[in-house]
Design a protein around this motif. Structure first.
Motif, PDB file in Angstrom:
ATOM      1  N   ALA A  90     -26.017 -51.040  -2.204  1.00  0.00           N
ATOM      2  CA  ALA A  90     -26.405 -49.626  -2.082  1.00  0.00           C
ATOM      3  C   ALA A  90     -26.467 -49.207  -0.618  1.00  0.00           C
ATOM      4  O   ALA A  90     -26.022 -48.095  -0.254  1.00  0.00           O
ATOM      5  CB  ALA A  90     -27.756 -49.401  -2.750  1.00  0.00           C
ATOM      6  N   ILE A  91     -27.017 -50.087   0.223  1.00  0.00           N
ATOM      7  CA  ILE A  91     -27.103 -49.764   1.652  1.00  0.00           C
ATOM      8  C   ILE A  91     -25.714 -49.621   2.248  1.00  0.00           C
ATOM      9  O   ILE A  91     -25.439 -48.715   3.065  1.00  0.00           O
ATOM     10  CB  ILE A  91     -27.921 -50.841   2.388  1.00  0.00           C
ATOM     11  CG1 ILE A  91     -29.393 -50.742   1.990  1.00  0.00           C
ATOM     12  CG2 ILE A  91     -27.770 -50.709   3.893  1.00  0.00           C
ATOM     13  CD1 ILE A  91     -30.247 -51.866   2.528  1.00  0.00           C
ATOM     14  N   LYS A  92     -24.820 -50.500   1.843  1.00  0.00           N
ATOM     15  CA  LYS A  92     -23.463 -50.422   2.371  1.00  0.00           C
ATOM     16  C   LYS A  92     -22.786 -49.109   1.955  1.00  0.00           C
ATOM     17  O   LYS A  92     -22.136 -48.430   2.763  1.00  0.00           O
ATOM     18  CB  LYS A  92     -22.649 -51.617   1.890  1.00  0.00           C
ATOM     19  CG  LYS A  92     -21.249 -51.699   2.504  1.00  0.00           C
ATOM     20  CD  LYS A  92     -20.548 -52.951   2.043  1.00  0.00           C
ATOM     21  CE  LYS A  92     -19.184 -53.055   2.721  1.00  0.00           C
ATOM     22  NZ  LYS A  92     -18.316 -51.868   2.534  1.00  0.00           N
ATOM     23  N   LEU A  93     -22.951 -48.738   0.676  1.00  0.00           N
ATOM     24  CA  LEU A  93     -22.331 -47.500   0.202  1.00  0.00           C
ATOM     25  C   LEU A  93     -22.916 -46.287   0.922  1.00  0.00           C
ATOM     26  O   LEU A  93     -22.177 -45.383   1.375  1.00  0.00           O
ATOM     27  CB  LEU A  93     -22.520 -47.375  -1.305  1.00  0.00           C
ATOM     28  CG  LEU A  93     -21.756 -48.409  -2.164  1.00  0.00           C
ATOM     29  CD1 LEU A  93     -22.125 -48.238  -3.636  1.00  0.00           C
ATOM     30  CD2 LEU A  93     -20.248 -48.246  -1.962  1.00  0.00           C
ATOM     31  N   GLN A  94     -24.229 -46.239   1.040  1.00  0.00           N
ATOM     32  CA  GLN A  94     -24.864 -45.115   1.724  1.00  0.00           C
ATOM     33  C   GLN A  94     -24.488 -45.081   3.198  1.00  0.00           C
ATOM     34  O   GLN A  94     -24.256 -43.999   3.777  1.00  0.00           O
ATOM     35  CB  GLN A  94     -26.383 -45.181   1.560  1.00  0.00           C
ATOM     36  CG  GLN A  94     -26.848 -44.910   0.139  1.00  0.00           C
ATOM     37  CD  GLN A  94     -28.367 -44.787   0.060  1.00  0.00           C
ATOM     38  OE1 GLN A  94     -29.020 -44.563   1.081  1.00  0.00           O
ATOM     39  NE2 GLN A  94     -28.887 -44.881  -1.159  1.00  0.00           N
ATOM     40  N   SER A  95     -24.461 -46.272   3.797  1.00  0.00           N
ATOM     41  CA  SER A  95     -24.094 -46.313   5.213  1.00  0.00           C
ATOM     42  C   SER A  95     -22.677 -45.803   5.430  1.00  0.00           C
ATOM     43  O   SER A  95     -22.407 -45.026   6.382  1.00  0.00           O
ATOM     44  CB  SER A  95     -24.233 -47.734   5.744  1.00  0.00           C
ATOM     45  OG  SER A  95     -25.560 -48.171   5.668  1.00  0.00           O
ATOM     46  N   ASP A  96     -21.790 -46.190   4.567  1.00  0.00           N
ATOM     47  CA  ASP A  96     -20.400 -45.719   4.695  1.00  0.00           C
ATOM     48  C   ASP A  96     -20.328 -44.204   4.510  1.00  0.00           C
ATOM     49  O   ASP A  96     -19.600 -43.485   5.245  1.00  0.00           O
ATOM     50  CB  ASP A  96     -19.508 -46.427   3.683  1.00  0.00           C
ATOM     51  CG  ASP A  96     -19.372 -47.915   3.961  1.00  0.00           C
ATOM     52  OD1 ASP A  96     -19.674 -48.334   5.115  1.00  0.00           O
ATOM     53  OD2 ASP A  96     -18.983 -48.668   3.038  1.00  0.00           O
ATOM     54  N   GLY A  97     -21.095 -43.701   3.523  1.00  0.00           N
ATOM     55  CA  GLY A  97     -21.075 -42.248   3.293  1.00  0.00           C
ATOM     56  C   GLY A  97     -21.645 -41.469   4.461  1.00  0.00           C
ATOM     57  O   GLY A  97     -21.076 -40.446   4.908  1.00  0.00           O
ATOM     58  N   ILE A  98     -22.784 -41.929   4.967  1.00  0.00           N
ATOM     59  CA  ILE A  98     -23.418 -41.238   6.088  1.00  0.00           C
ATOM     60  C   ILE A  98     -22.552 -41.342   7.340  1.00  0.00           C
ATOM     61  O   ILE A  98     -22.436 -40.372   8.120  1.00  0.00           O
ATOM     62  CB  ILE A  98     -24.825 -41.801   6.324  1.00  0.00           C
ATOM     63  CG1 ILE A  98     -25.724 -41.479   5.123  1.00  0.00           C
ATOM     64  CG2 ILE A  98     -25.429 -41.261   7.598  1.00  0.00           C
ATOM     65  CD1 ILE A  98     -27.115 -42.105   5.192  1.00  0.00           C
TER      66      ILE A  98
ATOM     67  N   GLY B  83     -33.796 -41.956   4.337  1.00  0.00           N
ATOM     68  CA  GLY B  83     -33.667 -42.653   3.046  1.00  0.00           C
ATOM     69  C   GLY B  83     -33.081 -44.043   3.200  1.00  0.00           C
ATOM     70  O   GLY B  83     -33.540 -45.017   2.558  1.00  0.00           O
ATOM     71  N   LEU B  84     -32.102 -44.123   4.056  1.00  0.00           N
ATOM     72  CA  LEU B  84     -31.504 -45.441   4.292  1.00  0.00           C
ATOM     73  C   LEU B  84     -32.485 -46.380   4.986  1.00  0.00           C
ATOM     74  O   LEU B  84     -32.510 -47.586   4.713  1.00  0.00           O
ATOM     75  CB  LEU B  84     -30.244 -45.268   5.143  1.00  0.00           C
ATOM     76  CG  LEU B  84     -29.299 -46.463   5.225  1.00  0.00           C
ATOM     77  CD1 LEU B  84     -28.817 -46.863   3.840  1.00  0.00           C
ATOM     78  CD2 LEU B  84     -28.109 -46.143   6.129  1.00  0.00           C
ATOM     79  N   ALA B  85     -33.317 -45.824   5.853  1.00  0.00           N
ATOM     80  CA  ALA B  85     -34.335 -46.650   6.515  1.00  0.00           C
ATOM     81  C   ALA B  85     -35.361 -47.166   5.498  1.00  0.00           C
ATOM     82  O   ALA B  85     -35.801 -48.329   5.565  1.00  0.00           O
ATOM     83  CB  ALA B  85     -35.011 -45.826   7.603  1.00  0.00           C
ATOM     84  N   GLU B  86     -35.757 -46.350   4.535  1.00  0.00           N
ATOM     85  CA  GLU B  86     -36.698 -46.806   3.498  1.00  0.00           C
ATOM     86  C   GLU B  86     -36.091 -47.932   2.657  1.00  0.00           C
ATOM     87  O   GLU B  86     -36.762 -48.924   2.344  1.00  0.00           O
ATOM     88  CB  GLU B  86     -37.089 -45.622   2.620  1.00  0.00           C
ATOM     89  CG  GLU B  86     -37.932 -44.576   3.341  1.00  0.00           C
ATOM     90  CD  GLU B  86     -38.263 -43.386   2.439  1.00  0.00           C
ATOM     91  OE1 GLU B  86     -37.803 -43.427   1.261  1.00  0.00           O
ATOM     92  OE2 GLU B  86     -38.953 -42.473   2.882  1.00  0.00           O
TER      93      GLU B  86
END
Length: 545
Positions: A130-138, A227-230
């Protein structure tokens, strides 16, 4: 006339008999003194020797009931043969039960910690995804915003430059009084606004570029990355919990392994205490058995004694003067065994022994006298015995423990006194046996004639005959027994001459050791006769002789 002629010869006859008796007595005394004094000084032989062997005392390693004893005194055993079996169903299993409970608890805790750790690891994998997907999106959003900001900055810069050119023209026109100053004021404000917009776009560009760099370095700052930090913070907490569970699991597994080792040792101890088998450490024969089936024994109680025939030796007693001709390695000859003379080698010479050392052997060492010592002889290996027929019994005491033998130094020629007298007695007994055999053979026909005559009717004598017959009987001369014809000796009056024993020594064998046994030992009959025979048996033997 007859009495007067014979009286002068009587004193001469008496003097001759006295002289002959004196000479005979002196000869006998000289022979006795010579045979009792000279041989002990120069003899090369000792008849005070006995076959001995070390004895192994087998004790009970545990307490319990004797379940089986498949051997009896005198049995030959091979190495590893079963001698006794002990069973103990009353073993305390409390410690084993407690250890088993601890093992079960530790196993469950270890499995629970392992399951939690694996669950956290699976959750960490999902969080990483999930972190990888969000990081890529952001990151993609930041890149788009950066591009937009860069375009905005370029547009603002162009607009500012345009406004500046217009403002410069209007200022020039005002300076030439061609245009109104109010027109320059609005153009100047528009130029300033274009510059501010450019600066704001540049600031946003710097912010977005920093956030993108932080996102690539997994440093989350700003509202866009909250959100990613949480999620990252939660992942870190789960990761640390998984590490803690792994440490706990390792500790639990180590404790579990220790408890399992203790439980295995306790089970081994219980198995060894609940039953065991006692086996022969080497070959030999069973000297005695100190327990019976069903008897309760404690650890250390004696069960049996095993004689090691492979280590048999001969203990001989020599005087110090005789011992000067012997040393370790000297060759000797052992006589008195059923297989005949057997060579041997002197292995040790002891001036004396102790009761503690003597207790380790099947037969006590013979008692020594003043200025005597022990000579230990190791017999040479006996030749291979011929194959016995099927069903033939093999003697249990094959090594002859307790048998009296004689030991002669190699190339020795002076026998001991007892051996001289024993040899003389054997020759006399042999002659007596032969004489008895000849007399018995000679009387066999007479025995048959006497049996035939006994069946015929006896003649009837007249009544008046007894007086003359008695007178004639009284007047008849006394005939010596040696002059009576063989026909007048009834066969039933010939005494039976017992055959002499063929053993090398008539002394009783020394009693085998039984003091180490808790029960009275039962010696096998093959071991020989001991001085402790019943009195009735000895009376019967004397009566037969």
């Amino acid at each position: 006339m007859t009495q007067s002629s014979s009286s002068p010869q009587a004193p001469h006859r008496h003097r001759g008999l006295v002289r002959l008796s004196s000479v005979g007595l002196a000869s006998v005394l000289a022979l006795l003194i010579g045979t009792s004094v000279l041989p002990p000084l120069v003899a090369d032989q000792s008849d005070r020797a006995v076959v001995n062997a070390p004895v192994a005392l087998l004790t009970a390693p545990i307490s319990g009931d004797v379940a089986a004893i498949p051997v009896k005194p005198g049995d030959s055993v091979e190495p590893g043969a079963l001698l006794a079996r002990i069973a103990n169903p009353r073993v305390d299993r409390t410690t084993a039960i407690q250890l088993d409970s601890k093992v079960t608890d530790l196993r469950e805790r270890s499995l629970s910690a392992e399951r939690k750790r694996l669950s956290n690891l699976a959750y960490l994998e999902s969080l990483d995804t999930a972190i990888k997907l969000q990081s890529d999106g952001i990151a993609q959003m930041f890149r788009s915003e950066i591009e937009a900001l860069r375009a905005k900055i370029a547009s603002a810069q162009a607009s500012a430059e345009e406004k500046k050119v217009l403002m410069d023209r209007q200022v020039s026109m005002v300076s030439r009084n061609v245009a109104s100053p109010d027109m320059v004021k609005s153009t100047s404000q528009a130029y300033t606004a274009a510059q501010q917009e450019q600066k704001a776009a540049e600031a946003r560009l710097v912010q977005k570029t920093g956030q993108l760099d932080g996102l690539l370095r997994k440093v989350y700052a700003g509202d866009d990355l909250s959100g990613l930090a949480e999620i990252t913070q939660k992942r870190m907490a789960i990761f640390y919990d998984a590490q803690r569970l792994q440490i706990e699991e390792t500790e639990l597994k180590a404790a579990l392994a220790e408890q399992q080792r203790l439980l295995a040792r306790e089970n081994t101890r219980i198995d060894s205490l609940s039953g065991t088998e006692i086996r022969a450490p080497g070959g030999g024969f069973v000297l005695n058995v100190g327990a019976s089936v069903g008897r309760h024994v404690t650890a250390g109680d004696s069960l049996a004694a095993l004689v090691d025939c492979g280590q048999s030796f001969v203990v001989a007693i020599f005087s110090y003067r005789q011992g000067q001709n012997l040393q370790v390695g000297s060759r000797v000859t052992i006589d008195g065994e059923p297989s005949g003379p057997r060579p041997g080698t002197v292995t040790e010479i002891l001036p004396k022994t102790s009761d503690k050392a003597d207790a380790g052997y099947a037969v006590p060492f013979p008692q020594t006298e003043r200025r005597e010592l022990y000579v230990l002889v190791k017999p040479d290996p006996a030749p291979a015995a011929p194959a016995t027929e099927a069903g033939s019994a093999i003697p249990a005491n094959s090594c002859g423990v307790g048998r009296w033998v004689s030991v002669t130094r190699e190339a020795g020629w002076v026998p001991s006194t007892s051996m001289l007298w024993r040899s003389a007695g054997d020759h006399v007994a042999s002659l007596a046996t032969r004489a008895g055999t000849l007399v018995t053979a000679a009387l066999k026909p007479l025995t048959a004639e006497t049996a035939v005559a006994a069946t015929e009717p006896a003649p009837v004598a007249p009544v008046s005959a007894p007086a003359p017959q008695q007178a004639s009987a009284r007047a008849a001369p006394q005939v010596p027994a040696a002059q009576v014809p063989a026909t007048q000796v009834p066969a039933t009056q010939v005494p039976a001459i017992p055959a002499p024993e063929t053993t090398a020594s008539t002394r009783p064998a020394p009693a085998l050791r039984t003091d180490a046994m808790p029960l009275p030992p039962q010696r096998p009959q093959e071991f020989g006769t001991t001085p402790a025979e019943p009195k009735q048996a000895r009376r019967e033997q004397r009566a037969e002789r």
